[in-house]
Design a protein around this motif. Structure first.
Motif, PDB file in Angstrom:
ATOM      1  N   ASN A   1     -37.889 -31.206  26.781  1.00  0.00           N
ATOM      2  CA  ASN A   1     -37.156 -32.010  27.776  1.00  0.00           C
ATOM      3  C   ASN A   1     -36.911 -33.450  27.294  1.00  0.00           C
ATOM      4  O   ASN A   1     -36.859 -34.389  28.095  1.00  0.00           O
ATOM      5  CB  ASN A   1     -37.927 -32.016  29.102  1.00  0.00           C
ATOM      6  CG  ASN A   1     -36.976 -32.003  30.273  1.00  0.00           C
ATOM      7  OD1 ASN A   1     -35.752 -31.963  30.091  1.00  0.00           O
ATOM      8  ND2 ASN A   1     -37.523 -32.051  31.465  1.00  0.00           N
ATOM      9  N   THR A   2     -36.803 -33.627  25.972  1.00  0.00           N
ATOM     10  CA  THR A   2     -36.491 -34.961  25.425  1.00  0.00           C
ATOM     11  C   THR A   2     -35.175 -34.862  24.648  1.00  0.00           C
ATOM     12  O   THR A   2     -35.180 -34.431  23.482  1.00  0.00           O
ATOM     13  CB  THR A   2     -37.619 -35.477  24.502  1.00  0.00           C
ATOM     14  OG1 THR A   2     -37.959 -34.409  23.606  1.00  0.00           O
ATOM     15  CG2 THR A   2     -38.839 -35.919  25.257  1.00  0.00           C
ATOM     16  N   PRO A   3     -34.084 -35.248  25.277  1.00  0.00           N
ATOM     17  CA  PRO A   3     -32.769 -35.132  24.631  1.00  0.00           C
ATOM     18  C   PRO A   3     -32.707 -35.888  23.297  1.00  0.00           C
ATOM     19  O   PRO A   3     -31.967 -35.499  22.396  1.00  0.00           O
ATOM     20  CB  PRO A   3     -31.809 -35.742  25.639  1.00  0.00           C
ATOM     21  CG  PRO A   3     -32.523 -35.736  26.929  1.00  0.00           C
ATOM     22  CD  PRO A   3     -33.979 -35.801  26.636  1.00  0.00           C
ATOM     23  N   ALA A   4     -33.533 -36.961  23.173  1.00  0.00           N
ATOM     24  CA  ALA A   4     -33.524 -37.736  21.925  1.00  0.00           C
ATOM     25  C   ALA A   4     -33.918 -36.862  20.739  1.00  0.00           C
ATOM     26  O   ALA A   4     -33.341 -36.974  19.644  1.00  0.00           O
ATOM     27  CB  ALA A   4     -34.484 -38.904  22.065  1.00  0.00           C
ATOM     28  N   SER A   5     -34.891 -35.962  20.958  1.00  0.00           N
ATOM     29  CA  SER A   5     -35.314 -35.058  19.878  1.00  0.00           C
ATOM     30  C   SER A   5     -34.173 -34.141  19.476  1.00  0.00           C
ATOM     31  O   SER A   5     -33.979 -33.843  18.297  1.00  0.00           O
ATOM     32  CB  SER A   5     -36.489 -34.193  20.313  1.00  0.00           C
ATOM     33  OG  SER A   5     -37.407 -34.908  21.016  1.00  0.00           O
ATOM     34  N   LEU A   6     -33.427 -33.737  20.490  1.00  0.00           N
ATOM     35  CA  LEU A   6     -32.286 -32.844  20.230  1.00  0.00           C
ATOM     36  C   LEU A   6     -31.262 -33.557  19.343  1.00  0.00           C
ATOM     37  O   LEU A   6     -30.804 -33.018  18.331  1.00  0.00           O
ATOM     38  CB  LEU A   6     -31.660 -32.434  21.563  1.00  0.00           C
ATOM     39  CG  LEU A   6     -30.707 -31.240  21.590  1.00  0.00           C
ATOM     40  CD1 LEU A   6     -30.758 -30.568  22.943  1.00  0.00           C
ATOM     41  CD2 LEU A   6     -29.282 -31.632  21.291  1.00  0.00           C
ATOM     42  N   VAL A   7     -30.953 -34.801  19.728  1.00  0.00           N
ATOM     43  CA  VAL A   7     -29.963 -35.577  18.966  1.00  0.00           C
ATOM     44  C   VAL A   7     -30.517 -35.872  17.562  1.00  0.00           C
ATOM     45  O   VAL A   7     -29.791 -35.758  16.562  1.00  0.00           O
ATOM     46  CB  VAL A   7     -29.600 -36.877  19.709  1.00  0.00           C
ATOM     47  CG1 VAL A   7     -28.631 -37.718  18.890  1.00  0.00           C
ATOM     48  CG2 VAL A   7     -28.998 -36.562  21.065  1.00  0.00           C
ATOM     49  N   ALA A   8     -31.825 -36.209  17.496  1.00  0.00           N
ATOM     50  CA  ALA A   8     -32.452 -36.503  16.203  1.00  0.00           C
ATOM     51  C   ALA A   8     -32.326 -35.306  15.267  1.00  0.00           C
ATOM     52  O   ALA A   8     -32.002 -35.447  14.089  1.00  0.00           O
ATOM     53  CB  ALA A   8     -33.917 -36.852  16.410  1.00  0.00           C
ATOM     54  N   ARG A   9     -32.570 -34.128  15.817  1.00  0.00           N
ATOM     55  CA  ARG A   9     -32.470 -32.906  15.005  1.00  0.00           C
ATOM     56  C   ARG A   9     -31.036 -32.725  14.503  1.00  0.00           C
ATOM     57  O   ARG A   9     -30.797 -32.367  13.364  1.00  0.00           O
ATOM     58  CB  ARG A   9     -32.934 -31.702  15.843  1.00  0.00           C
ATOM     59  CG  ARG A   9     -32.768 -30.358  15.251  1.00  0.00           C
ATOM     60  CD  ARG A   9     -33.639 -30.041  14.043  1.00  0.00           C
ATOM     61  NE  ARG A   9     -35.046 -30.361  14.243  1.00  0.00           N
ATOM     62  CZ  ARG A   9     -35.760 -31.049  13.366  1.00  0.00           C
ATOM     63  NH1 ARG A   9     -35.210 -31.503  12.258  1.00  0.00           N
ATOM     64  NH2 ARG A   9     -37.018 -31.310  13.587  1.00  0.00           N
ATOM     65  N   LEU A  10     -30.104 -33.038  15.397  1.00  0.00           N
ATOM     66  CA  LEU A  10     -28.675 -32.884  15.060  1.00  0.00           C
ATOM     67  C   LEU A  10     -28.278 -33.869  13.954  1.00  0.00           C
ATOM     68  O   LEU A  10     -27.586 -33.508  13.000  1.00  0.00           O
ATOM     69  CB  LEU A  10     -27.840 -33.139  16.318  1.00  0.00           C
ATOM     70  CG  LEU A  10     -26.395 -32.703  16.283  1.00  0.00           C
ATOM     71  CD1 LEU A  10     -26.288 -31.193  16.233  1.00  0.00           C
ATOM     72  CD2 LEU A  10     -25.671 -33.212  17.536  1.00  0.00           C
ATOM     73  N   VAL A  11     -28.772 -35.106  14.098  1.00  0.00           N
ATOM     74  CA  VAL A  11     -28.412 -36.147  13.131  1.00  0.00           C
ATOM     75  C   VAL A  11     -29.082 -35.892  11.782  1.00  0.00           C
ATOM     76  O   VAL A  11     -28.512 -36.164  10.719  1.00  0.00           O
ATOM     77  CB  VAL A  11     -28.786 -37.542  13.702  1.00  0.00           C
ATOM     78  CG1 VAL A  11     -28.570 -38.644  12.656  1.00  0.00           C
ATOM     79  CG2 VAL A  11     -27.947 -37.850  14.941  1.00  0.00           C
TER      80      VAL A  11
END
Lengths: 131, 380
Positions: A95-105
């Protein structure tokens, strides 16, 4: 057909159909079938059943025009993308969208253009929030 | 009211009979192999189911045997029970044994049932507790599996209906299966399969063949018996054998009936197997249903991978043998007669027969002689 509890997510085949319907805006079963990949060997009755299930799940609505049903998406593609990402973020990224974006980046396959686009999107969003 | 000892006695008889009949089945299967009917799966399945029915109807054999005695056709001294035969053989000197020991061996079952009913010994208490808790556990499990199955059916989408047969589409299951309630029969297909018309045709053909063969009814009956025979390994081996023959005969019939391409059929099986490998929590508890491919491993018997390999090999060998009714009858009649004889043989002996009185007398004389030999001789 019995009324079912509304499903939140689409199965693989349903997503394929919904994608075509989103492209079409609205259309009959034959219209959706025509938009599928040429090698797709799918019977009309099977396609009609998939559309009926989508209607039962609350993803599309139909109106009768003559002898045929014309289907229209009730949920926009954007809304479904948001819903799917939210689910992904909840289930896979604690539930941490930042981790999702970090993984994407972190993804090496991401081109410089794509990274710039992401930066622009973030800048625009931050600017809107401060205004 | 039926006494508890009679129920326990019948229960023990069923278990003994099941093991004996499975032995008969192994011999019959070997004979069928030798007769060139190795791939006559329909005949084999019918034979196995027929034998199970014979075991279930064994009380009828006992009833008929009792009626024959009542009519006076057979002398009241005539007995077919194993213990009476052993006593007769002993008295005729066919084998030597201490008479007290023989009585203890013959009376073991009686003393064991008495212990179980009255909780007399520690072993009796342990065995009773094990049976009662095991039955309670497996009954609960059965109730849960029915509830789970009900939930799957309830969450599925109606597709088509032919009389009491309902074709359903499910998002939650990855393997096609068929099941039934008292009034309705269901074939549940994964909704993703709609996009694979060839797989859909094969899966439907396969499941409809299960319905034709009454496999669902047999599966449900066997599932209902699990809480009763939960501790008996023969039950699990038997069930696995039924499942294996059921699939092999179904594959064979579907190919023969619908003239599907064997390669396409095998590929469909592999795809379904591959899909089932994505963990399907719905199949973690065995449900009373008949699936195209069973991914869960049973307590006894072969792994699903080996079963799948056997199915593919059997399909590729292409040896569709004639399932001759005459062969079925030739095997079924003597086997059922043997089940009847075995049923009578394992019953408790009737009242005191001449031979039993004689054995008891020998034991008493033996004890008397021992007591006399131990007694100190009178002083002169």
């Amino acid at each position: 057909m019995r009324q079912k509890k509304k499903a939140e997510f689409l199965t693989e085949v349903e997503l394929e159909f919904m994608t075509r319907l989103w492209e079409l805006g609205e259309g009959t079963v034959r219209d959706v079938l025509a938009k599928l990949a040429p090698g797709r060997d799918l019977a009309y009755t099977s396609a009609a059943t998939i559309m009926r299930i989508l209607e039962q799940k609350g993803f599309v609505t139909s109106t009768k025009q003559g002898k045929t049903f014309v289907y229209r998406a009730l949920l926009s593609k954007d809304a479904y993308q948001t819903r799917s990402l939210k689910d992904l973020s909840e289930k896979l990224f604690d539930n941490t969208p930042a981790s999702l974006v970090a993984r994407l980046v972190d993804d090496n396959d991401l081109s410089k253009d794509a990274l710039n686009e992401i930066r622009e999107l973030l800048d625009r969003r931050l600017k809107n929030d401060t205004d | 009211m039926i006494p508890t000892s009679a129920v326990l006695d019948a229960y023990l008889n069923f278990n003994i009979l099941l093991a004996f009949v499975f032995g008969l089945w192994i011999v019959a299967r070997f004979a069928l192999d030798r007769m060139g009917m190795k791939h006559a799966y329909v005949t084999q399945l019918r034979l196995l189911n027929g034998l199970f029915l014979a075991v279930a109807l064994s009380p009828v054999f006992v009833l008929c045997y009792g009626l024959i005695f009542k009519t006076g056709v057979v002398s009241p001294d005539f007995s077919m029970t194993i213990s009476d035969i052993i006593v007769a053989q002993y008295l005729q000197g066919r084998f030597e044994m201490n008479p007290s020991q023989l009585e203890a061996v013959l009376g073991f079952r009686n003393s064991m049932t008495s212990d179980l009913i009255n909780f007399d010994s520690q072993l009796g208490i342990i065995v009773s507790a094990f049976l009662i808790s095991g039955m309670a556990f497996f009954t609960t499990r059965l109730a849960i599996s029915f509830h789970r199955l009900h939930k799957i059916i309830d969450s599925s989408f109606a597709w088509r209906r032919f009389g009491n047969l309902h074709l359903l589409l499910s998002d939650t299951t990855r393997v096609p299966f068929s099941t039934r309630t008292l009034r309705r029969r269901y074939v549940v297909i994964p909704s993703n399969m709609l996009a694979e018309s060839e797989d859909l045709k094969i899966a439907l053909g396969h499941e409809l063949q299960h319905l034709r063969q009454s496999d669902i009814e047999w599966e449900i009956a066997l599932e209902f018996l699990k809480p009763i025979f939960f501790w008996n390994p023969v039950y699990y081996i038997w069930k696995r054998q039924v499942e294996q023959l059921r699939e092999l005969s179904c594959d064979q019939q579907v190919i023969a009936r619908n003239h599907y391409d064997v390669e396409a059929y095998c590929r469909c099986l592999l795809r379904v197997c591959q899909n089932s490998l994505r963990r399907d929590h719905l199949f973690s508890v065995s449900l009373p249903k008949v699936a195209l491919f069973k991914p869960d491993r049973s307590m006894f018997g072969r792994t699903p991978a080996i079963l799948l390999r056997d199915r593919l090999v059997s399909l590729c060998e292409g040896s569709v043998e004639r399932n001759r009714k005459s062969a079925l009858v030739c095997f079924m009649v003597p086997l059922i007669a043997m089940v009847g004889v075995a049923t009578i043989a394992i019953q408790k002996p009737n009242d005191w027969s001449q031979d039993r009185i004689m054995l008891s007398t020998i034991i008493n004389l033996d004890r008397l002689a021992m007591r006399n030999s131990l007694a100190t001789p009178p002083s002169r």
